[in-house]
Design a protein around this motif. Structure first.
Motif, mmCIF file in Angstrom:
data_model
loop_
_atom_site.group_PDB
_atom_site.id
_atom_site.type_symbol
_atom_site.label_atom_id
_atom_site.label_comp_id
_atom_site.label_asym_id
_atom_site.label_seq_id
_atom_site.Cartn_x
_atom_site.Cartn_y
_atom_site.Cartn_z
ATOM 1 N N TYR A 92 0.909 -1.292 -0.030
ATOM 2 C CA TYR A 92 0.018 0.045 -0.008
ATOM 3 C C TYR A 92 0.934 1.028 0.024
ATOM 4 C CZ TYR A 92 -3.133 3.655 1.417
ATOM 5 O OH TYR A 92 -3.717 4.891 1.813
ATOM 6 N N GLY A 93 0.471 2.386 -0.838
ATOM 7 C CA GLY A 93 1.149 3.434 -1.169
ATOM 8 C C GLY A 93 2.667 3.397 -2.004
ATOM 9 N N VAL A 94 3.030 2.355 -2.074
ATOM 10 C CA VAL A 94 4.247 2.295 -2.829
ATOM 11 C C VAL A 94 4.150 2.428 -4.201
ATOM 12 C CG1 VAL A 94 6.391 0.757 -3.516
ATOM 13 C CG2 VAL A 94 5.579 0.937 -1.246
ATOM 14 N N LEU A 95 4.887 3.325 -5.029
ATOM 15 C CA LEU A 95 5.082 3.658 -6.388
ATOM 16 C C LEU A 95 5.777 2.900 -7.294
ATOM 17 C CD1 LEU A 95 4.592 7.373 -6.392
ATOM 18 C CD2 LEU A 95 2.554 5.705 -6.530
ATOM 19 N N ARG A 96 5.293 2.606 -8.551
ATOM 20 C CA ARG A 96 6.490 2.034 -9.345
ATOM 21 C C ARG A 96 5.977 2.519 -10.786
ATOM 22 N NH1 ARG A 96 8.760 0.213 -5.632
ATOM 23 N NH2 ARG A 96 9.380 -1.813 -5.075
ATOM 24 N N LEU A 97 6.798 2.977 -11.491
ATOM 25 C CA LEU A 97 6.572 3.504 -12.766
ATOM 26 C C LEU A 97 7.452 2.745 -13.835
ATOM 27 C CD1 LEU A 97 6.646 6.019 -10.850
ATOM 28 C CD2 LEU A 97 6.669 7.759 -12.748
ATOM 29 N N LYS A 98 6.889 2.565 -14.821
ATOM 30 C CA LYS A 98 7.431 1.540 -15.991
ATOM 31 C C LYS A 98 6.783 1.995 -17.323
ATOM 32 C CE LYS A 98 4.592 -2.532 -15.752
ATOM 33 N NZ LYS A 98 4.625 -3.914 -15.939
ATOM 34 N N LEU A 99 7.312 1.635 -18.277
ATOM 35 C CA LEU A 99 6.887 1.740 -19.828
ATOM 36 C C LEU A 99 6.720 0.305 -20.553
ATOM 37 C CD1 LEU A 99 6.176 3.155 -22.462
ATOM 38 C CD2 LEU A 99 8.706 3.052 -22.912
ATOM 39 N N GLY A 100 5.459 -0.003 -20.777
ATOM 40 C CA GLY A 100 5.303 -1.254 -21.530
ATOM 41 C C GLY A 100 4.981 -2.343 -20.324
ATOM 42 N N GLY A 101 4.810 -3.650 -20.756
ATOM 43 C CA GLY A 101 4.460 -4.706 -19.811
ATOM 44 C C GLY A 101 3.360 -5.339 -19.918
ATOM 45 N N GLY A 102 3.260 -6.394 -18.961
ATOM 46 C CA GLY A 102 1.953 -6.957 -18.932
ATOM 47 C C GLY A 102 0.899 -6.145 -18.123
ATOM 48 N N ASP A 103 -0.292 -6.905 -17.937
ATOM 49 C CA ASP A 103 -1.443 -6.145 -17.285
ATOM 50 C C ASP A 103 -1.775 -6.640 -15.993
ATOM 51 O OD1 ASP A 103 -3.322 -8.589 -17.476
ATOM 52 O OD2 ASP A 103 -3.337 -8.108 -19.633
ATOM 53 N N ASN A 104 -0.702 -7.782 -15.511
ATOM 54 C CA ASN A 104 -1.003 -8.375 -14.397
ATOM 55 C C ASN A 104 -2.397 -8.729 -13.705
ATOM 56 O OD1 ASN A 104 0.371 -9.540 -12.230
ATOM 57 N ND2 ASN A 104 0.271 -7.631 -10.867
ATOM 58 N N GLY A 105 -3.399 -9.078 -14.800
ATOM 59 C CA GLY A 105 -4.610 -9.216 -14.369
ATOM 60 C C GLY A 105 -5.551 -7.843 -14.241
ATOM 61 N N HIS A 106 -5.160 -6.940 -14.569
ATOM 62 C CA HIS A 106 -5.910 -5.642 -14.253
ATOM 63 C C HIS A 106 -6.687 -5.355 -15.656
ATOM 64 C CE1 HIS A 106 -6.669 -1.441 -13.346
ATOM 65 N NE2 HIS A 106 -6.324 -1.412 -12.498
ATOM 66 N N ASN A 107 -8.070 -5.337 -15.176
ATOM 67 C CA ASN A 107 -9.120 -5.157 -16.473
ATOM 68 C C ASN A 107 -8.950 -4.019 -17.196
ATOM 69 O OD1 ASN A 107 -10.153 -7.937 -16.021
ATOM 70 N ND2 ASN A 107 -11.479 -7.047 -14.626
ATOM 71 N N GLY A 108 -8.464 -3.001 -16.408
ATOM 72 C CA GLY A 108 -8.196 -1.565 -17.293
ATOM 73 C C GLY A 108 -7.004 -1.470 -18.173
ATOM 74 N N LEU A 109 -6.149 -2.146 -17.426
ATOM 75 C CA LEU A 109 -4.830 -2.216 -18.451
ATOM 76 C C LEU A 109 -4.977 -3.329 -19.540
ATOM 77 C CD1 LEU A 109 -1.982 -2.176 -15.938
ATOM 78 C CD2 LEU A 109 -3.004 -0.296 -17.135
ATOM 79 N N LYS A 110 -5.699 -4.501 -19.032
ATOM 80 C CA LYS A 110 -5.988 -5.288 -20.140
ATOM 81 C C LYS A 110 -6.897 -4.705 -21.592
ATOM 82 C CE LYS A 110 -6.963 -9.187 -18.359
ATOM 83 N NZ LYS A 110 -7.719 -10.379 -17.790
ATOM 84 N N SER A 111 -7.729 -3.925 -21.144
ATOM 85 C CA SER A 111 -8.563 -3.406 -22.155
ATOM 86 C C SER A 111 -7.639 -2.316 -22.902
ATOM 87 C CB SER A 111 -9.816 -2.359 -21.384
ATOM 88 O OG SER A 111 -10.603 -1.947 -22.545
ATOM 89 N N MET A 112 -6.980 -1.568 -22.337
ATOM 90 C CA MET A 112 -5.905 -0.358 -23.068
ATOM 91 C C MET A 112 -4.999 -1.205 -23.989
ATOM 92 S SD MET A 112 -5.176 2.458 -20.141
ATOM 93 C CE MET A 112 -4.026 3.232 -21.355
ATOM 94 N N THR A 113 -4.449 -2.226 -23.357
ATOM 95 C CA THR A 113 -3.479 -2.977 -24.147
ATOM 96 C C THR A 113 -4.057 -3.666 -25.291
ATOM 97 O OG1 THR A 113 -1.883 -3.299 -22.375
ATOM 98 C CG2 THR A 113 -1.683 -4.790 -24.031
ATOM 99 N N LYS A 114 -5.268 -4.009 -24.989
ATOM 100 C CA LYS A 114 -6.055 -4.788 -26.360
ATOM 101 C C LYS A 114 -6.146 -3.865 -27.454
ATOM 102 C CE LYS A 114 -10.208 -7.468 -27.523
ATOM 103 N NZ LYS A 114 -11.255 -8.185 -27.066
#
Length: 203
Positions: A115-137
């Protein structure tokens, strides 16, 4: 198409997408932390979200960063399509504002980070996150992510139940600070680039 190097298109606008679900019943859910960060960024710009024409989203247009060469033109967006359909509105906005995919930033909750920790990155998988899954598709995976840790569900609680519950009372004591820090990270990413933002905020 490969990743667009940010330095090759310094004047291209950025599209910062806070992921969440529309409606007051979802406002304080863990899944809506992207909306919270987007709202704070809009407040810093002295602007309010408005409906984005035909796109199923609310937007704010403005600039991020200090005056001068580090100032960047941005569009803040909150898709109003519900989380698992975020890709359609985001792609429509990306195309309308002529934003390179590498200038799209998704701000979202992340289960596999404390909780509260941040990670920034470019690209990669969606890790089961439906919002990312929809964007990537809809547009491929080569967009930036600002991942806001919410931790794993306690005990045997289902993931879907956990992310759609409000932050707990103990979490809310620090929530404003963590949302503020995530907004700082977005501003740093856009104005100074991923490497600088990762160095400063990947805690």
């Amino acid at each position: 198409m490969g990743v667009t190097d940010v330095t090759t298109e310094p004047n291209a606008p950025w599209l910062i997408v806070g992921l969440g679900n529309p409606g007051p019943e979802y406002a304080m859910n863990r899944h809506n932390v992207g909306f919270m960060v987007a709202d704070l960024l809009a407040g810093r710009m002295g602007a309010k979200f408005k409906r984005a024409g035909k796109a199923q989203a609310q937007v704010v247009e403005g600039r991020i960063g200090p005056p001068g060469p580090l100032s960047r033109r941005v569009v803040l967006a909150k898709p109003m399509s519900y989380m698992n359909l975020s890709g359609g509105p985001v792609t429509a906005l990306r195309d309308f504002y002529k934003v390179p995919t590498a200038h799209v930033v998704a701000v979202h909750d992340e289960l596999d980070i404390d909780y509260g920790v941040l990670r920034l990155k470019l690209g990669g998988g969606d890790n089961g996150h439906n919002g990312l899954k929809s964007m990537t598709k809809a547009m491929g995976a080569e967009y930036h992510r600002v991942r806001f840790g919410i931790g794993r569900p306690p005990g045997r609680m289902q993931v879907a139940d956990f992310v759609l519950k409000d932050f707990g009372s103990a979490e809310r004591k620090e929530l404003d600070y963590f949302v503020d820090r995530a907004a700082d990270a977005v501003e740093c990413l856009v104005a100074e680039g991923l490497e600088r933002a990762q160095s400063a905020y990947n805690s």
